[in-house]
Structure formats: C-alpha cells, structure tokens
Scaffold this motif. Structure first.
Motif, PDB file in Angstrom:
ATOM      1  N   ALA A 113       0.840  -1.203   0.000  1.00  0.00           N
ATOM      2  CA  ALA A 113       0.000   0.000   0.000  1.00  0.00           C
ATOM      3  C   ALA A 113       0.874   1.252   0.000  1.00  0.00           C
ATOM      4  CB  ALA A 113      -0.930  -0.006   1.208  1.00  0.00           C
ATOM      5  N   LYS A 114       1.938   1.255   0.787  1.00  0.00           N
ATOM      6  CA  LYS A 114       2.844   2.410   0.821  1.00  0.00           C
ATOM      7  C   LYS A 114       3.530   2.608  -0.521  1.00  0.00           C
ATOM      8  CE  LYS A 114       3.886   2.155   5.732  1.00  0.00           C
ATOM      9  NZ  LYS A 114       4.913   1.815   6.723  1.00  0.00           N
ATOM     10  N   GLN A 115       3.934   1.517  -1.155  1.00  0.00           N
ATOM     11  CA  GLN A 115       4.584   1.611  -2.458  1.00  0.00           C
ATOM     12  C   GLN A 115       3.631   2.172  -3.508  1.00  0.00           C
ATOM     13  OE1 GLN A 115       5.834  -2.460  -3.032  1.00  0.00           O
ATOM     14  NE2 GLN A 115       7.848  -2.068  -2.127  1.00  0.00           N
ATOM     15  N   GLY A 116       2.359   1.861  -3.368  1.00  0.00           N
ATOM     16  CA  GLY A 116       1.354   2.352  -4.301  1.00  0.00           C
ATOM     17  C   GLY A 116       0.842   3.730  -3.926  1.00  0.00           C
ATOM     18  N   LYS A 117       1.460   4.347  -2.939  1.00  0.00           N
ATOM     19  CA  LYS A 117       1.091   5.691  -2.466  1.00  0.00           C
ATOM     20  C   LYS A 117      -0.323   5.735  -1.906  1.00  0.00           C
ATOM     21  CE  LYS A 117       4.931   7.556  -4.159  1.00  0.00           C
ATOM     22  NZ  LYS A 117       5.981   6.656  -3.903  1.00  0.00           N
ATOM     23  N   THR A 118      -0.812   4.592  -1.465  1.00  0.00           N
ATOM     24  CA  THR A 118      -2.134   4.533  -0.859  1.00  0.00           C
ATOM     25  C   THR A 118      -2.075   5.143   0.527  1.00  0.00           C
ATOM     26  OG1 THR A 118      -2.629   2.507  -2.053  1.00  0.00           O
ATOM     27  CG2 THR A 118      -4.002   2.993  -0.133  1.00  0.00           C
ATOM     28  N   LYS A 119      -2.999   6.028   0.824  1.00  0.00           N
ATOM     29  CA  LYS A 119      -3.081   6.608   2.164  1.00  0.00           C
ATOM     30  C   LYS A 119      -3.701   5.583   3.093  1.00  0.00           C
ATOM     31  CE  LYS A 119      -1.990  11.078   1.879  1.00  0.00           C
ATOM     32  NZ  LYS A 119      -1.040  11.731   2.705  1.00  0.00           N
ATOM     33  N   ILE A 120      -2.980   5.264   4.153  1.00  0.00           N
ATOM     34  CA  ILE A 120      -3.482   4.305   5.130  1.00  0.00           C
ATOM     35  C   ILE A 120      -3.777   5.069   6.411  1.00  0.00           C
ATOM     36  CG2 ILE A 120      -2.954   2.253   6.472  1.00  0.00           C
ATOM     37  CD1 ILE A 120      -0.967   1.502   4.267  1.00  0.00           C
ATOM     38  N   LYS A 121      -4.998   4.939   6.844  1.00  0.00           N
ATOM     39  CA  LYS A 121      -5.387   5.599   8.081  1.00  0.00           C
ATOM     40  C   LYS A 121      -4.776   4.837   9.248  1.00  0.00           C
ATOM     41  CE  LYS A 121      -9.344   7.236  10.659  1.00  0.00           C
ATOM     42  NZ  LYS A 121     -10.763   7.234  10.836  1.00  0.00           N
ATOM     43  N   GLY A 122      -4.128   5.555  10.125  1.00  0.00           N
ATOM     44  CA  GLY A 122      -3.516   4.927  11.288  1.00  0.00           C
ATOM     45  C   GLY A 122      -4.556   4.478  12.292  1.00  0.00           C
ATOM     46  N   PRO A 123      -4.100   3.781  13.300  1.00  0.00           N
ATOM     47  CA  PRO A 123      -5.034   3.305  14.321  1.00  0.00           C
ATOM     48  C   PRO A 123      -5.554   4.469  15.146  1.00  0.00           C
ATOM     49  CG  PRO A 123      -2.782   2.847  14.973  1.00  0.00           C
ATOM     50  CD  PRO A 123      -2.733   3.405  13.573  1.00  0.00           C
ATOM     51  N   PRO A 124      -6.679   4.294  15.809  1.00  0.00           N
ATOM     52  CA  PRO A 124      -7.192   5.357  16.674  1.00  0.00           C
ATOM     53  C   PRO A 124      -6.238   5.579  17.848  1.00  0.00           C
ATOM     54  CG  PRO A 124      -8.457   3.340  16.965  1.00  0.00           C
ATOM     55  CD  PRO A 124      -7.523   3.102  15.828  1.00  0.00           C
ATOM     56  N   ALA A 125      -6.382   6.711  18.498  1.00  0.00           N
ATOM     57  CA  ALA A 125      -5.552   7.007  19.663  1.00  0.00           C
ATOM     58  C   ALA A 125      -5.736   5.907  20.704  1.00  0.00           C
ATOM     59  CB  ALA A 125      -5.935   8.358  20.252  1.00  0.00           C
ATOM     60  N   ILE A 126      -4.692   5.648  21.434  1.00  0.00           N
ATOM     61  CA  ILE A 126      -4.752   4.602  22.453  1.00  0.00           C
ATOM     62  C   ILE A 126      -5.658   5.062  23.594  1.00  0.00           C
ATOM     63  CG2 ILE A 126      -2.704   5.323  23.723  1.00  0.00           C
ATOM     64  CD1 ILE A 126      -2.042   2.249  23.822  1.00  0.00           C
ATOM     65  N   SER A 127      -6.503   4.168  24.042  1.00  0.00           N
ATOM     66  CA  SER A 127      -7.474   4.511  25.080  1.00  0.00           C
ATOM     67  C   SER A 127      -6.990   4.039  26.456  1.00  0.00           C
ATOM     68  CB  SER A 127      -8.825   3.850  24.776  1.00  0.00           C
ATOM     69  OG  SER A 127      -8.719   2.439  24.915  1.00  0.00           O
ATOM     70  N   LYS A 128      -7.695   4.471  27.471  1.00  0.00           N
ATOM     71  CA  LYS A 128      -7.391   4.028  28.837  1.00  0.00           C
ATOM     72  C   LYS A 128      -7.563   2.509  28.940  1.00  0.00           C
ATOM     73  CE  LYS A 128      -8.428   6.497  32.627  1.00  0.00           C
ATOM     74  NZ  LYS A 128      -9.269   7.121  33.674  1.00  0.00           N
ATOM     75  N   GLU A 129      -8.579   1.969  28.269  1.00  0.00           N
ATOM     76  CA  GLU A 129      -8.815   0.526  28.276  1.00  0.00           C
ATOM     77  C   GLU A 129      -7.664  -0.214  27.590  1.00  0.00           C
ATOM     78  OE1 GLU A 129     -11.192   2.751  27.142  1.00  0.00           O
ATOM     79  OE2 GLU A 129     -12.413   2.692  28.962  1.00  0.00           O
ATOM     80  N   ASP A 130      -7.158   0.368  26.473  1.00  0.00           N
ATOM     81  CA  ASP A 130      -6.012  -0.229  25.788  1.00  0.00           C
ATOM     82  C   ASP A 130      -4.813  -0.293  26.722  1.00  0.00           C
ATOM     83  OD1 ASP A 130      -7.345  -0.519  23.308  1.00  0.00           O
ATOM     84  OD2 ASP A 130      -6.742   1.503  22.678  1.00  0.00           O
ATOM     85  N   ARG A 131      -4.570   0.789  27.447  1.00  0.00           N
ATOM     86  CA  ARG A 131      -3.432   0.835  28.381  1.00  0.00           C
ATOM     87  C   ARG A 131      -3.580  -0.231  29.465  1.00  0.00           C
ATOM     88  NH1 ARG A 131      -0.194   5.232  27.676  1.00  0.00           N
ATOM     89  NH2 ARG A 131      -1.084   6.897  26.428  1.00  0.00           N
ATOM     90  N   CYS A 132      -4.777  -0.376  30.017  1.00  0.00           N
ATOM     91  CA  CYS A 132      -5.027  -1.395  31.042  1.00  0.00           C
ATOM     92  C   CYS A 132      -4.819  -2.796  30.483  1.00  0.00           C
ATOM     93  CB  CYS A 132      -6.442  -1.266  31.594  1.00  0.00           C
ATOM     94  SG  CYS A 132      -6.677   0.182  32.627  1.00  0.00           S
ATOM     95  N   ARG A 133      -5.327  -3.029  29.272  1.00  0.00           N
ATOM     96  CA  ARG A 133      -5.173  -4.332  28.624  1.00  0.00           C
ATOM     97  C   ARG A 133      -3.682  -4.629  28.387  1.00  0.00           C
ATOM     98  NH1 ARG A 133      -9.230  -3.795  25.733  1.00  0.00           N
ATOM     99  NH2 ARG A 133      -8.309  -2.587  24.048  1.00  0.00           N
ATOM    100  N   PHE A 134      -2.941  -3.585  27.996  1.00  0.00           N
ATOM    101  CA  PHE A 134      -1.503  -3.757  27.777  1.00  0.00           C
ATOM    102  C   PHE A 134      -0.790  -4.136  29.078  1.00  0.00           C
ATOM    103  CE2 PHE A 134       2.737  -1.996  28.227  1.00  0.00           C
ATOM    104  CZ  PHE A 134       3.395  -2.780  27.295  1.00  0.00           C
TER     105      PHE A 134
END
Length: 143
Positions: A113-134
């Motif tokens: 996708a990067k080679q084809g210059k496709t714009k890839i949307k990044g992941p959403p901001a990390i949440s409090k739940e993500d931090r706890c799960r980590f």
C-alpha cells in the motif's frame, strides 16, 4: 528476561518503564534519532541511525528466547516469535506463533500500500482501556 521496546512511536513507554522497575528487569527502549526524547527512564535508551529497519534489526539481533518485545510492527513480532521470545502490542495483543503467517501477510500488504502511495489511516488514539489491557498482558508475560 529482558524487555525490548520498539520505542519510536510507542504510546506505553511509561507503563513498560514502571513494570520493568517494579520487577527489577533489564529493559531497553530502542529509538532512531528522529524519535529521541529528553525524558529520563529506568529503561536504558538505545539510539540508532534513522535507517528504515534499524530498530527492528537491533531488537532481532539482541533478543533471546524468554525475552519480551513490545512492538506495533507485525513483521518484527513475527521474527521475534520465531526466535522464541514473546511479542506484545501496546494495545495488549499478545502475538502467538500460530499467527506468524497472518502477521507477515499484514506486513506485506502494508508495504504494498505504501509503495502504491495509498493513504493508510492509522489506528485510533490509544485509550485508557487499551493501556489497562496492555499492562495486564505484559504482567502475564513477565510471570
């Protein structure tokens, strides 16, 4: 057991640092020059040239079976698993050996996708739940 962190864009460095300190574990944050911070950590900072895969190669060349790697990079996670180390994402996903083919396919598709210059949307901001799960996932790996 050593913790290696692909620290360039890692949103959970403080959590890693706290767990490493509390457990008296050796821990390394591996950065490229472009991502260096002036923050002080318990973990040792390793600063590398800005070569595309410098962080991945450093971690791969130093990790040993039983170590833990924190990374968002599917390709690095797949390589780490093949060396017998554990891989955990900053959102708390524990990568498993059975997932290697899927991880490598995702890496390949991202590169294409990067080679084809496709714009890839990044992941959403990390949440409090993500931090706890980590934190929970990393604690399990450290036991």
């Amino acid at each position: 057991m050593i913790i290696y962190t692909d620290a360039n864009a890692c949103p959970v460095k403080q959590e890693i640092d706290t767990l490493a300190s509390e457990n008296h574990l050796e821990s390394y944050f591996v950065f490229t020059f472009a991502h260096v911070t002036n923050r002080t950590y318990y973990s040792t900072s390793i600063v590398l040239d800005t070569d595309a895969e410098a962080v991945d190669l450093y971690i791969y060349n130093h990790v040993k079976p039983g170590d833990v790697v924190v990374t968002q990079d599917n390709g690095l996670a797949a390589m780490i698993l093949q060396k017998g180390a554990a891989a955990v994402s900053p959102r708390g996903t524990v990568f498993h050996y059975r997932d290697i083919d899927m991880l490598l396919l995702g890496r390949f598709e991202g590169i294409r996708a990067k080679q084809g210059k496709t714009k890839i949307k990044g992941p959403p901001a990390i949440s409090k739940e993500d931090r706890c799960r980590f934190v929970q996932a990393l604690e399990r790996q450290l036991q």
